[in-house]
Write an enzyme that holds these catalytic residues in place. Structure first.
Site, mmCIF file in Angstrom:
data_model
loop_
_atom_site.group_PDB
_atom_site.id
_atom_site.type_symbol
_atom_site.label_atom_id
_atom_site.label_comp_id
_atom_site.label_asym_id
_atom_site.label_seq_id
_atom_site.Cartn_x
_atom_site.Cartn_y
_atom_site.Cartn_z
ATOM 1 N N GLU A 62 21.001 16.952 17.730
ATOM 2 C CA GLU A 62 21.237 16.067 18.875
ATOM 3 C C GLU A 62 20.664 14.677 18.660
ATOM 4 O O GLU A 62 21.035 13.740 19.355
ATOM 5 C CB GLU A 62 20.695 16.626 20.207
ATOM 6 C CG GLU A 62 21.384 17.891 20.678
ATOM 7 C CD GLU A 62 20.913 18.314 22.052
ATOM 8 O OE1 GLU A 62 20.581 17.429 22.870
ATOM 9 O OE2 GLU A 62 20.882 19.518 22.309
ATOM 10 N N HIS A 104 15.144 29.045 25.058
ATOM 11 C CA HIS A 104 16.578 28.730 25.099
ATOM 12 C C HIS A 104 17.057 28.165 23.759
ATOM 13 O O HIS A 104 18.256 28.144 23.488
ATOM 14 C CB HIS A 104 16.892 27.758 26.231
ATOM 15 C CG HIS A 104 16.529 26.334 25.962
ATOM 16 N ND1 HIS A 104 15.236 25.853 26.042
ATOM 17 C CD2 HIS A 104 17.294 25.269 25.601
ATOM 18 C CE1 HIS A 104 15.227 24.570 25.756
ATOM 19 N NE2 HIS A 104 16.465 24.189 25.480
ATOM 20 N N GLY A 107 14.608 10.756 28.716
ATOM 21 C CA GLY A 107 15.545 11.861 28.910
ATOM 22 C C GLY A 107 15.052 12.779 30.004
ATOM 23 O O GLY A 107 14.915 13.983 29.818
ATOM 24 N N ASP A 147 13.513 28.447 31.084
ATOM 25 C CA ASP A 147 12.784 28.733 29.848
ATOM 26 C C ASP A 147 11.296 28.542 30.138
ATOM 27 O O ASP A 147 10.764 27.433 30.084
ATOM 28 C CB ASP A 147 13.262 27.784 28.743
ATOM 29 C CG ASP A 147 12.616 28.077 27.390
ATOM 30 O OD1 ASP A 147 11.574 28.760 27.356
ATOM 31 O OD2 ASP A 147 13.152 27.596 26.379
ATOM 32 N N SER A 185 15.634 8.474 19.969
ATOM 33 C CA SER A 185 15.330 7.800 21.243
ATOM 34 C C SER A 185 13.842 7.844 21.540
ATOM 35 O O SER A 185 13.266 6.882 22.072
ATOM 36 C CB SER A 185 16.127 8.463 22.378
ATOM 37 O OG SER A 185 17.513 8.351 22.144
ATOM 38 N N ILE A 237 17.749 4.565 26.696
ATOM 39 C CA ILE A 237 16.497 3.847 26.468
ATOM 40 C C ILE A 237 16.710 2.688 25.501
ATOM 41 O O ILE A 237 16.060 1.640 25.601
ATOM 42 C CB ILE A 237 15.399 4.813 25.944
ATOM 43 C CG1 ILE A 237 14.044 4.105 25.847
ATOM 44 C CG2 ILE A 237 15.779 5.411 24.598
ATOM 45 C CD1 ILE A 237 13.456 3.705 27.162
ATOM 46 N N GLU A 238 17.673 2.851 24.571
ATOM 47 C CA GLU A 238 17.921 1.815 23.566
ATOM 48 C C GLU A 238 18.583 0.574 24.156
ATOM 49 O O GLU A 238 18.505 -0.506 23.560
ATOM 50 C CB GLU A 238 18.822 2.364 22.452
ATOM 51 C CG GLU A 238 18.195 3.448 21.608
ATOM 52 C CD GLU A 238 18.350 4.834 22.191
ATOM 53 O OE1 GLU A 238 17.968 5.804 21.524
ATOM 54 O OE2 GLU A 238 18.870 4.965 23.334
ATOM 55 N N ARG A 266 9.025 26.906 27.343
ATOM 56 C CA ARG A 266 9.193 25.450 27.287
ATOM 57 C C ARG A 266 8.511 24.767 28.474
ATOM 58 O O ARG A 266 7.682 23.860 28.312
ATOM 59 C CB ARG A 266 10.683 25.119 27.280
ATOM 60 C CG ARG A 266 11.028 23.688 27.657
ATOM 61 C CD ARG A 266 12.497 23.625 28.087
ATOM 62 N NE ARG A 266 12.929 22.280 28.441
ATOM 63 C CZ ARG A 266 12.891 21.774 29.671
ATOM 64 N NH1 ARG A 266 12.392 22.493 30.663
ATOM 65 N NH2 ARG A 266 13.338 20.553 29.897
ATOM 66 N N GLU A 298 11.085 15.850 26.389
ATOM 67 C CA GLU A 298 11.511 17.125 25.806
ATOM 68 C C GLU A 298 12.794 16.806 25.040
ATOM 69 O O GLU A 298 13.888 16.906 25.573
ATOM 70 C CB GLU A 298 11.741 18.167 26.898
ATOM 71 C CG GLU A 298 11.830 19.583 26.351
ATOM 72 C CD GLU A 298 13.213 19.942 25.869
ATOM 73 O OE1 GLU A 298 13.571 19.549 24.736
ATOM 74 O OE2 GLU A 298 13.926 20.621 26.609
ATOM 75 N N ASP A 309 17.331 8.348 32.091
ATOM 76 C CA ASP A 309 18.338 9.285 31.583
ATOM 77 C C ASP A 309 19.710 8.650 31.797
ATOM 78 O O ASP A 309 19.948 8.025 32.836
ATOM 79 C CB ASP A 309 18.255 10.627 32.322
ATOM 80 C CG ASP A 309 18.875 11.755 31.519
ATOM 81 O OD1 ASP A 309 18.172 12.741 31.262
ATOM 82 O OD2 ASP A 309 20.055 11.652 31.141
#
Length: 513
Positions: A322, A461, A247, A220, A327, A297-298, A223, A313, A269
């Protein structure tokens, strides 16, 4: 000297009629060579025992660890024969090193590939497990050893299954206890991603373990080049800064940040793709600049308390699907320094009216007559599912309306929940068949960058999210289409969305789940 196990063939007493059916034996005249040394054996079972005792290579443990099937077994054997690795490299690896279809290609004749891998640890695969489930006694010490080994493998796998089941039960008891102790009026239901218990979110992250989705995102250009330009055209912002990539996936944004002169980049990630990202970082000699961490991450501590910049992203379909915004917010609130920078820093969601009778017929009217049969009952459910598709710009018949604007420096997790009255000005007459949603993203920097996912620009995308109407309506140029759009999380899945659109006093619900 090559070690050869002296295991006699099992055809003694061939003249006994009761031995019918016992000639399908693993034992043959062809010897099996150990996977890691030159020792040879008459049976795979004895070779397996040798690998376990001499090389600490336990095939059953690997089967359980990597959830292997017979194809994975074939690839592993071919991988070992081709690369000749030390056994500890395989047993200590976090991922299946042979997970590439190139290792399915046939090579030389290999006795190991004749082994019935599916039977490993389940039903015995040797002929000694005979009638009525009773094991006949053998006078051959090697046969007895093989029987013991096969039984040991079964017990070990059952122990692993029992252990996993008990762990799952313990998690369920913990959640149930929390719910009960909280009282009827305070039943624990996750309200954002951070409140999902650790380990219960794996299904989401597993979707990002497939390489196809990363190819789609990297391909993409809207993006990826937008992020690249936002970072590389603002090197002064990144120079000597500590950056967190939430992520990180394949690590493309982390590498852009490193190239822009960041002092250190931390990429995090939970998906297994992180292991490939590590290879990519090494392949590009950026291992000194980029540190990758596997985890949510949490739930995962970082090597540093605060960072100067957070990039991510995180956007999904209709922007908020999602729930990865949660996060991003968690990282911002817990790891960003007081004057830190977040990228992107603004987004909005817009709505347009669509007139496309062909797509409406293909998607909705289709169910009226399917090869001569009426399936109209399907339409009620089909229309509830928003369609992710590319809207042709010539089918857009209204002006856009911005439903919500999000300041990512100040927004909270309840940003997902909003309700907006909208007005769409009809620019050309037609039949309104659907409403389309899309989002715009902004990087407010000295050299600003932005991109749109709307139907009026190059395809991304994300495409557009199309909400088909149960009852299309005729509209004329100059009309105003008024209504309300309400967005909220679904109760069963905080990453999903429920969108309710009300027009002409008729409400229609849509589920992105």
């Amino acid at each position: 000297m090559t070690e050869v196990e002296d295991t006699p063939t099992l055809c003694e007493g061939d003249d006994n009629e009761d031995s019918d059916g016992w000639d399908e034996m693993e034992v043959s005249g062809e010897q099996t060579t150990c996977l890691f040394c030159s020792s040879q054996f008459h049976t795979i079972a004895v070779a397996l025992d040798h690998c376990r005792s001499e090389h600490q290579f336990d095939l059953l443990e690997l089967k359980t660890k990597y959830n292997m099937d017979c194809y994975s077994f074939i690839k592993m054997i071919n991988y070992i024969r081709l690369h000749k690795p030390d056994p500890h490299i395989i047993t200590e690896s976090c991922v299946a090193l042979w997970d590439d279809d190139v290792y399915l290609k046939p090579g030389e004749m290999e006795p190991w590939l004749m082994y019935d891998f599916d039977d490993l640890g389940s039903t015995p695969s040797t002929p000694h497990y005979a009638i009525d489930g009773k094991t006949p006694i053998s006078n051959n010490i090697n046969d007895l050893q093989r029987q013991i080994y096969e039984l040991t493998l079964q017990v070990r796998e059952k122990d692993n299954l029992l252990k996993n089941a008990m762990q799952d039960m313990a998690k369920m008891r913990e959640v149930t206890k929390t719910i009960v102790e909280s009282g009827d009026s305070k039943i624990l239901i996750p309200t954002n991603v951070a409140s999902i218990p650790a380990g219960y979110d794996n299904e989401y992250f597993n979707t990002y373990s497939h390489y196809g989705i990363h190819h789609e995102m990297l391909s993409d250009t809207v993006r990826t080049t937008s992020y690249r330009d936002a970072i590389l055209n603002n090197e002064d912002v990144f120079k000597d800064k500590i950056v967190l990539d939430v992520g990180c996936g394949t690590g493309i944004l982390s590498m852009f940040a490193a190239k822009a002169g960041s002092a250190k980049v931390y990429g995090i990630d939970q998906s297994d793709v992180l292991y490939k990202a590590m290879d990519i970082i090494r392949e590009n000699n950026l291992y000194d600049a980029i540190h990758l961490i596997r985890g949510r991450i949490e739930d995962t501590p970082l090597p540093v308390d605060k960072v100067d910049i957070i990039i991510s992203e995180w956007m999904g379909y209709f922007l908020l699907f999602e729930g990865m915004l949660d996060s991003f917010i968690y990282a911002r609130d817990n790891h960003l320094s007081a004057n830190g920078v977040i990228l992107p820093n603004r987004c909005n969601i817009s709505l347009v009216g669509i007139s496309d009778s062909d797509k409406y017929d293909n998607h909705i009217t289709f169910w009226n007559n399917v090869y001569g049969f009426s399936m109209k009952c399907m339409k009620h459910e089909v229309v509830k599912e928003p369609n992710i598709e590319t809207i042709s710009s010539d089918t857009v018949i209204t002006t856009p309306f911005i439903l919500t604007e999000i300041n990512l420096k100040t927004c909270q997790t309840n940003t997902v929940e909003f309700s907006t009255d909208f007005k769409l000005q009809v620019t050309k007459g037609g039949v309104l068949t659907a409403l389309g949603g899309y989002f715009d993203t902004f990087f407010d920097l000295p050299n600003s960058v932005s991109f749109s996912t709307g139907p009026h620009v190059m395809k991304t995308h994300w495409q557009q999210t199309v909400f088909y109407l149960k009852n299309p309506q005729n509209v004329n140029e100059g009309d105003t289409i008024e209504g309300n759009l309400t967005c909220s999380r679904t109760k069963k899945n905080v990453r999903g969305l429920k969108v309710t659109i009300t027009m002409n006093q008729e409400a229609q619900e849509y589920l992105l789940d």
